[in-house]
Design a protein around this motif. Structure first.
Motif, short mmCIF file in Angstrom:
data_model
loop_
_atom_site.label_atom_id
_atom_site.label_comp_id
_atom_site.label_asym_id
_atom_site.label_seq_id
_atom_site.Cartn_x
_atom_site.Cartn_y
_atom_site.Cartn_z
N ILE A 181 1.13 -1.42 0.21
CA ILE A 181 0.41 0.02 -0.14
C ILE A 181 1.13 0.95 -0.12
N ILE A 182 1.96 1.01 0.86
CA ILE A 182 2.72 2.47 1.11
C ILE A 182 3.71 2.14 -0.03
N GLY A 183 4.23 1.21 -0.58
CA GLY A 183 4.98 1.33 -1.39
C GLY A 183 4.94 1.33 -2.79
N VAL A 184 3.72 1.39 -3.22
CA VAL A 184 3.32 1.47 -4.46
C VAL A 184 3.82 2.66 -5.59
N GLY A 185 3.18 3.38 -4.86
CA GLY A 185 3.65 4.78 -5.65
C GLY A 185 2.31 5.30 -7.02
N LYS A 186 1.51 4.51 -7.15
CA LYS A 186 0.69 5.05 -8.03
C LYS A 186 -1.03 5.56 -7.47
N PRO A 187 -1.84 5.53 -7.72
CA PRO A 187 -3.52 5.76 -7.26
C PRO A 187 -3.63 4.88 -6.73
N ILE A 188 -4.23 4.39 -5.55
CA ILE A 188 -4.71 2.71 -5.88
C ILE A 188 -6.85 2.54 -6.19
N ALA A 189 -6.95 2.49 -6.52
CA ALA A 189 -8.62 2.17 -7.53
C ALA A 189 -9.34 1.35 -5.53
N TYR A 190 -9.20 0.32 -5.61
CA TYR A 190 -9.39 -0.42 -4.99
C TYR A 190 -8.58 -1.32 -4.14
N LEU A 191 -9.18 -1.92 -2.50
CA LEU A 191 -9.04 -2.42 -1.99
C LEU A 191 -9.59 -3.90 -2.58
N GLY A 192 -8.65 -5.73 -2.42
CA GLY A 192 -9.41 -6.57 -2.38
C GLY A 192 -10.07 -6.99 -0.92
N VAL A 193 -11.03 -7.36 -1.24
CA VAL A 193 -10.36 -7.72 0.79
C VAL A 193 -11.29 -9.36 1.08
N GLY A 194 -11.54 -10.11 -0.29
CA GLY A 194 -12.30 -11.37 0.65
C GLY A 194 -13.01 -12.18 -1.43
#
Ligand code: GDP
Length: 304
Positions: A271-284
């Motif tokens: 999460i912290i290292g990706v350096g691109k905007p994050i659209a979603y997190l998969g949680v299941g």
């Protein structure tokens, strides 16, 4: 995230016990922070991310005077949480639904190209996003432009049937770019809003795959190139991102399996290292197990 939580709580406990008796010197803060650093590494946090976390916490602690008798444990808990919050807030959020609407105001269909190494959860993520789009009233086509892996077509088709969106595929070994192109033509003729294009993955990023993806991108001209990464893989995920970025370009990222990290370190690293905007997190694994990236929710997962 339970292990990370414990590491941070132990740190707060340790340092607060020292503060209860006297003010900490710079040297002592250094010592505690070095200790924290090692524990973070042991919980699978990547080296540079652990360094970033510890430096942030150090900044928060330095020069702050705590009077004897004040609740130092609370103070340090808050400092640790604040540091993480600052870092998580620095990660850009990408609002996919807003993006779809903004493209639709100009043209139709919106074309989104999905990329990712095998097993990261790409097919599941396409299904989840198709489900969200459908729920928001959009007409969706999913295109299986992965003709390399035998089961890929069947898998996506099953999801499409379950969700109730249109599926377009092709024969094993046929040209992926041609399938993607057909899907777009179909969408244009039948007034569909969004085309989600699945592409092939491999076990690793390789030249053939990248050439294939470049060709699909050239033919499709996607509005958005979305890379799916498995948060459990930490540093590997960051390496994959580099490979796709260099070869095809990446606009946004979805991080999957954030729910499945026992230590929390790998997910935090990605999460912290990706350096691109994050659209979603998969949680299941279910169709509803996709949340918009939100620092507050990640913090809650860390400190629950
Ligand atoms: P692909 O090879 O990249 O298309 O991967 P799949 O979509 O087939 O997913 C691989 C496995 O990961 C499947 O068992 C999925 O159910 C699982 N998976 C995908 N996303 C998530 C997630 O966010 N959380 C969890 N726990 N499992 C997931």
């Amino acid at each position: 995230f339970s292990k990370i939580k414990k590491v941070l709580q132990d740190f707060a406990q340790q340092i607060s016990e020292a503060i209860l008796y006297r003010t900490l010197s710079e040297k002592e803060i250094d010592e505690y922070c070095n200790n924290l650093f090692i524990q973070l590494i042991e919980s699978d946090v990547a080296y540079d991310v652990a360094e970033k976390i510890v430096n942030e916490i150090k900044q928060q602690l330095m020069g702050k005077k705590i009077r004897r008798g004040d609740d130092a444990k609370n103070y340090i808990d808050t400092a640790v949480e604040k540091s993480l919050e600052e870092m998580l807030k620095g990660v850009g959020t990408f609002k996919l639904m807003n993006f779809v609407k903004s493209v639709l105001a100009k043209e139709k269909p919106v074309k989104i190209m999905f990329m990712g190494v095998n097993g990261v959860g790409k097919t599941t993520t396409i299904a989840k996003i198709a489900h969200i789009l459908k729920t928001n009233g959009f007409k969706v086509v999913v295109a299986a432009a992965d003709t390399f892996r035998a089961g890929a077509q069947e898998q996506l088709k099953k999801h499409a049937e379950r969700i109730g969106v249109t599926f377009i595929g092709g024969r094993y070994g046929s040209d992926p770019a041609a399938i993607a192109f057909d899907a777009i033509v179909y969408a244009q003729k039948n007034n569909f809003d969004v085309v989600l294009i699945d592409t092939a993955g491999r076990m690793h990023v390789d030249i053939d795959l990248m050439n294939e993806l470049r060709k699909v991108a050239r033919v499709v001209k996607p509005h958005l190139k979305l890379l799916v990464l498995d948060a459990l893989t930490g540093n590997d995920a960051l390496e994959q991102l580099k490979g796709f970025e260099e070869a095809v370009g990446v606009d946004v990222v979805v991080l999957t399996k954030v729910d499945a990290d026992a230590n929390g370190g790998a997910a935090l690293t990605t999460i912290i290292g990706v350096g691109k905007p994050i659209a979603y997190l998969g949680v299941g694994q279910g169709y509803n197990d996709l949340i918009e990236y939100d620092p507050a929710i990640v913090l809650k997962m860390l400190f629950r």
